[in-house]
Every structure is written in structure tokens, then in C-alpha cells.
Design a protein around this motif. Structure first.
Motif, PDB file in Angstrom:
ATOM      1  N   GLN A  11       0.839  -1.206   0.000  1.00  0.00           N
ATOM      2  CA  GLN A  11       0.000   0.000   0.000  1.00  0.00           C
ATOM      3  C   GLN A  11       0.873   1.256   0.000  1.00  0.00           C
ATOM      4  OE1 GLN A  11      -2.330  -0.689   3.515  1.00  0.00           O
ATOM      5  NE2 GLN A  11      -3.842  -1.961   2.463  1.00  0.00           N
ATOM      6  N   LEU A  12       1.903   1.181   0.808  1.00  0.00           N
ATOM      7  CA  LEU A  12       2.790   2.342   0.923  1.00  0.00           C
ATOM      8  C   LEU A  12       3.526   2.599  -0.392  1.00  0.00           C
ATOM      9  CD1 LEU A  12       4.638   3.273   4.078  1.00  0.00           C
ATOM     10  CD2 LEU A  12       5.914   3.395   1.972  1.00  0.00           C
ATOM     11  N   TYR A  13       3.920   1.496  -1.039  1.00  0.00           N
ATOM     12  CA  TYR A  13       4.609   1.662  -2.325  1.00  0.00           C
ATOM     13  C   TYR A  13       3.673   2.309  -3.342  1.00  0.00           C
ATOM     14  CZ  TYR A  13       6.643   0.672  -6.823  1.00  0.00           C
ATOM     15  OH  TYR A  13       7.133   0.812  -8.092  1.00  0.00           O
ATOM     16  N   ARG A  14       2.449   1.819  -3.408  1.00  0.00           N
ATOM     17  CA  ARG A  14       1.509   2.360  -4.393  1.00  0.00           C
ATOM     18  C   ARG A  14       1.253   3.852  -4.146  1.00  0.00           C
ATOM     19  NH1 ARG A  14      -0.578  -1.543  -7.527  1.00  0.00           N
ATOM     20  NH2 ARG A  14      -0.619  -3.685  -6.760  1.00  0.00           N
ATOM     21  N   LYS A  15       1.209   4.228  -2.879  1.00  0.00           N
ATOM     22  CA  LYS A  15       0.926   5.620  -2.547  1.00  0.00           C
ATOM     23  C   LYS A  15       2.129   6.540  -2.807  1.00  0.00           C
ATOM     24  CE  LYS A  15      -0.707   8.481   1.306  1.00  0.00           C
ATOM     25  NZ  LYS A  15      -0.960   8.510   2.757  1.00  0.00           N
ATOM     26  N   HIS A  16       3.313   6.057  -2.489  1.00  0.00           N
ATOM     27  CA  HIS A  16       4.492   6.935  -2.506  1.00  0.00           C
ATOM     28  C   HIS A  16       5.523   6.568  -3.569  1.00  0.00           C
ATOM     29  CE1 HIS A  16       3.275   8.922   1.192  1.00  0.00           C
ATOM     30  NE2 HIS A  16       3.104   7.754   1.766  1.00  0.00           N
ATOM     31  N   ARG A  17       5.168   5.745  -4.500  1.00  0.00           N
ATOM     32  CA  ARG A  17       6.175   5.252  -5.446  1.00  0.00           C
ATOM     33  C   ARG A  17       6.917   6.379  -6.156  1.00  0.00           C
ATOM     34  NH1 ARG A  17       3.876   5.239 -10.618  1.00  0.00           N
ATOM     35  NH2 ARG A  17       5.232   3.650 -11.485  1.00  0.00           N
ATOM     36  N   GLN A  18       6.156   7.412  -6.513  1.00  0.00           N
ATOM     37  CA  GLN A  18       6.765   8.528  -7.239  1.00  0.00           C
ATOM     38  C   GLN A  18       7.796   9.261  -6.365  1.00  0.00           C
ATOM     39  OE1 GLN A  18       4.595   9.629 -10.358  1.00  0.00           O
ATOM     40  NE2 GLN A  18       6.743   9.921 -10.879  1.00  0.00           N
ATOM     41  N   PHE A  42      13.153  -2.481  -1.177  1.00  0.00           N
ATOM     42  CA  PHE A  42      11.956  -3.288  -0.922  1.00  0.00           C
ATOM     43  C   PHE A  42      12.297  -4.772  -0.791  1.00  0.00           C
ATOM     44  CE2 PHE A  42       9.537   0.462  -1.668  1.00  0.00           C
ATOM     45  CZ  PHE A  42       8.343   0.246  -1.011  1.00  0.00           C
ATOM     46  N   ALA A  43      13.293  -5.190  -1.547  1.00  0.00           N
ATOM     47  CA  ALA A  43      13.713  -6.589  -1.411  1.00  0.00           C
ATOM     48  C   ALA A  43      14.221  -6.855   0.002  1.00  0.00           C
ATOM     49  CB  ALA A  43      14.798  -6.901  -2.439  1.00  0.00           C
ATOM     50  N   ARG A  44      14.924  -5.874   0.548  1.00  0.00           N
ATOM     51  CA  ARG A  44      15.402  -6.024   1.927  1.00  0.00           C
ATOM     52  C   ARG A  44      14.243  -5.954   2.917  1.00  0.00           C
ATOM     53  NH1 ARG A  44      20.340  -1.770   1.929  1.00  0.00           N
ATOM     54  NH2 ARG A  44      21.624  -2.744   0.359  1.00  0.00           N
TER      55      ARG A  44
ATOM     56  N   ARG B  23       8.746  -5.375 -10.583  1.00  0.00           N
ATOM     57  CA  ARG B  23       9.823  -5.931  -9.746  1.00  0.00           C
ATOM     58  C   ARG B  23       9.458  -5.847  -8.266  1.00  0.00           C
ATOM     59  NH1 ARG B  23      14.636  -2.366 -11.907  1.00  0.00           N
ATOM     60  NH2 ARG B  23      15.858  -3.332 -10.295  1.00  0.00           N
ATOM     61  N   ILE B  24       8.924  -4.675  -7.869  1.00  0.00           N
ATOM     62  CA  ILE B  24       8.601  -4.483  -6.446  1.00  0.00           C
ATOM     63  C   ILE B  24       7.454  -5.413  -6.036  1.00  0.00           C
ATOM     64  CG2 ILE B  24       7.766  -2.845  -4.719  1.00  0.00           C
ATOM     65  CD1 ILE B  24      10.500  -2.045  -5.660  1.00  0.00           C
ATOM     66  N   LEU B  25       6.411  -5.417  -6.854  1.00  0.00           N
ATOM     67  CA  LEU B  25       5.241  -6.234  -6.494  1.00  0.00           C
ATOM     68  C   LEU B  25       5.590  -7.722  -6.524  1.00  0.00           C
ATOM     69  CD1 LEU B  25       2.447  -4.204  -8.326  1.00  0.00           C
ATOM     70  CD2 LEU B  25       3.063  -4.168  -5.906  1.00  0.00           C
ATOM     71  N   ALA B  26       6.446  -8.090  -7.470  1.00  0.00           N
ATOM     72  CA  ALA B  26       6.878  -9.500  -7.503  1.00  0.00           C
ATOM     73  C   ALA B  26       7.657  -9.849  -6.249  1.00  0.00           C
ATOM     74  CB  ALA B  26       7.736  -9.741  -8.740  1.00  0.00           C
ATOM     75  N   ALA B  27       8.505  -8.927  -5.834  1.00  0.00           N
ATOM     76  CA  ALA B  27       9.291  -9.176  -4.610  1.00  0.00           C
ATOM     77  C   ALA B  27       8.374  -9.298  -3.406  1.00  0.00           C
ATOM     78  CB  ALA B  27      10.294  -8.052  -4.400  1.00  0.00           C
TER      79      ALA B  27
END
Lengths: 169, 194
Positions: A11-18, A42-44, B23-27
Motif C-alpha cells: 500500500q505504501l509503495y503504491r501511494k508513494h512510489r513517485q 523493498f527486497a530487503r 519488480r517491487i510487487l513480484a518481490a
């Protein structure tokens, strides 16, 4: 617990990705490296089992910024370009189409240029404050500085930008 | 928010590539799926130590209570019996064949066999330095090699049987093995008189 954290991260990524990308871009100066930094962060974060104490947004922004700093260190020798955090001219259609005056376009370009010329920390604060609406406390958490310092840096940046716009007009 | 802040907000930030979202969503989603953990070899094999004899109780037609672990042990015994019965016969057939091919029972030296030459005549071949050689008689008597194999096969089921006896306090049923030619061989693993 892990799935709850991942849901919040998504959710946070979708909101703040930019903004996340822009913060990384202010550090790396290269969009592809900035993307790598966001992905790496994000992987971490996916490997965490417990949500952090305090603001998750602040934590994620800090993770992205740190990953970007790591990327920049690794690619130090290749760093020669500094891309703008803004989209190229013409993409601000909502401005140019509605009140398509040359002056406004000039002002927009001047403003972009002025922000790009701010120091790295100030640009990050401007992006996090204006585009992601983080509080000064959250911004301070990201940058590991006192919140009063973050607020001061922000005010100075705004004043500088106003001055630049006055000068250009 | 001041006018300038509103103007800044109206600016378009550079957008990341769409592939970043993927990439992010896949991760995020990849770590959502709990991958099955690979069992360690020791966990895969059924040994008396890790066979769970007390998980499920079943009643068969004869009224004896067996466990799921017992079923596993029975299957292992059955396989062992079939293989064990087959190996000596194979060994004896091989022994007969070896005897017919090598009637003097002497050591078979690699590279010393007579070889057909191109013109059909048979000429002796002299051992060369590169040839592998056997320095002793490998024929230890028919069935001895097979016995070693059979013993190794029987380790798991017999040990499982012993463990089952200890677990359940019942006597292992060896009726099906009394007529087995190799009963003596595995008798020590069975309870005497059982």
C-alpha cells in the motif's frame, strides 16, 4: 505478521512510489540506478518479519535513501549525469493546456530548474514534504536529523525557490 | 500550503519505469508464498529413529493393532524379501555362467582374455602396463557378495521391526519368513522363537 507487513508495504509503495523514486533519484542522479535502489530497498524490507517502530513511511523512505546511497557508492566512478527529478517539458499538460501561456511555461521550467539546483538534502525534504506529505518528524527520521533542522531546511529551500522565481520573472 | 508549494505540487515528477512496479510487487508477493522447505536427507529416509509408530492406529481383519509406522516397516520388509530372494538366484546364475566361462576357477586378469583378431583367428593378448589388473581371486564363493547386499538392504526394515517391538510391546510376526532360505541370516534381528 509478515503478510500484514507486506500488505502495508505494498500500500505504501503504491501511494508513494513517485516520491520514493524521486528521493532515490536525488541521491543517484540516474533513473536506472534510482529504480535499482528502490527495488533493493523493498527486497530487503520483504525479509523483515516485524514492522518497525514508529512511522512505516519514514522507515521505507529511509531504506530507499540508504539503498540509493549504497548504489551511488558502488557506481561512484560512473557518476557523471544528474537527471532532473521532474518529467521533461511538455508533460505538465494540466498547466500548458488549461492556461497555455508562455509565461506560465517559463515559470514552470524555472521552478523545476531551481528545485534541481537545490542541495541534495533540501531536494529530498521538498519531495517528501510536498509530494508525499510526510511530517517534519517523519522526514527527520528518514534523514536522521532533528525535526527542527528538517523544518528549517525546508523553509530555507522554499525561500530560496521564491527568490529564484522572482529573479527569473 | 503557500502558493509556491501548490505550484511545486502541480509539477510532474519523473516517473519510474513500469518494470519497477513489476519488480517491487513480484518481490512483495514472492515472499508472500511460503516455499516448501527441502527436507534434509536424514529426514527423507525412514529410519527407526524417525519413524512415528504412534501416530495412527488401525485395526486389520485379524484384529491386530498396527500403526502407520508398521505399515511402512511391512512394505520395507516385503521389498527386502523380494529383493533378497531374487539376488541369490541371480548370483547363482552368474556363478554358473562364470564357471562355464572360466572353468579353471583361476583369477580373471583384465586384458588377458583371448581376443578375436581381424582375420578370425584367436591370439593371446599380453597384458600391457595400462591395463587394470586384479591381484587376487575375487570369487569369494557364490552368494557371498549377494549376502552383503542383502544385509545392507535388510538393515532398515529389521531395525524398524525392533523399534516397533519396543514401541508396542508386541512380538514381531516372522511367520512369513520362516520358510525363507535366508531366515538364518536375519534371525538375529528377530526375536528368538517369535
Amino acid at each position: 505478521m509478515e503478510s500484514v507487513l507486506r500488505t502495508k508495504l505494498e500500500q505504501l509503495y503504491r501511494k508513494h512510489r513517485q516520491s520514493l523514486f524521486s528521493v532515490a533519484l536525488t541521491v543517484t542522479g540516474c533513473s536506472s540506478m534510482a529504480e535499482d535502489a528502490v527495488h533493493e530497498a523493498f527486497a530487503r524490507l520483504c525479509q523483515k518479519s516485524e514492522p518497525p517502530e514508529g512511522s512505516l513511511a519514514s522507515y521505507v523512505f529511509a531504506a530507499v535513501r540508504n539503498a540509493a546511497i549504497d548504489c551511488r557508492r558502488r557506481q561512484q566512478h560512473q557518476r557523471s549525469i544528474t537527471e532532473s527529478i521532474f518529467a521533461s517539458a511538455g508533460s505538465d499538460s494540466h498547466l500548458s493546456n488549461s492556461s497555455a501561456t508562455a509565461n506560465q511555461n517559463d515559470e514552470t521550467e524555472s521552478l523545476k530548474s531551481a528545485i534541481d539546483q537545490l542541495d541534495e538534502l533540501s531536494r529530498q525534504i521538498v519531495v517528501m514534504k510536498i509530494f508525499s506529505e510526510l511530517t517534519f518528524e517523519e522526514i527527520a527520521g528518514v534523514l536522521e536529523i532533528p525535526s527542527a533542522t528538517a523544518a528549517t531546511r525546508y523553509r530555507r529551500a522554499i525561500m530560496k525557490l521564491e527568490e529564484e522565481l522572482r529573479r527569473s520573472s | 500550503m503557500s502558493e509556491l508549494e501548490l505550484k511545486i505540487r502541480a509539477l510532474s515528477l519523473r516517473k519510474p519505469d513500469h518494470s519497477l512496479d513489476d519488480r517491487i510487487l513480484a518481490a512483495l508477493r514472492q515472499s508472500d508464498v511460503t516455499e516448501p522447505t527441502e527436507l534434509a536427507p536424514a529426514e527423507k529416509s525412514i529410519t527407526p529413529d524417525n519413524v512415528d509408530f504412534s501416530t495412527t492406529l488401525h485395526t486389520n481383519r485379524r484384529g491386530t493393532v498396527v500403526t502407520s509406522g508398521w505399515i511402512v516397516a511391512s512394505v520395507s520388509l516385503l521389498i527386502g524379501t523380494v529383493v533378497g530372494n531374487a539376488l541369490p538366484s541371480i548370483s547363482s546364475l552368474q556363478a554358473q555362467r562364470d564357471t562355464s566361462m572360466n572353468p579353471d576357477q583361476t583369477a580373471r586378469i583384465a586384458g588377458s582374455e583371448h581376443r578375436d583378431s581381424a582375420n578370425g583367428s584367436v591370439e593371446p593378448r599380453v597384458s600391457e602396463p595400462g591395463d587394470s589388473t586384479l591381484t587376487g581371486n575375487i570369487r569369494l564363493g557364490s552368494g557371498s557378495v549377494a549376502s552383503q547386499i542383502v544385509e545392507s538392504i535388510w538393515i532398515s526394515p529389521t531395525a524398524a521391526a525392533v523399534a516397533w517391538e519396543q514401541q508396542t510391546g508386541q512380538i514381531f510376526n516372522v511367520v512369513n519368513h520362516v520358510s525363507d532360505r535366508r531366515f538364518d541370516m536375519c534371525r538375529e534381528c528377530h526375536r528368538v522363537g517369535g
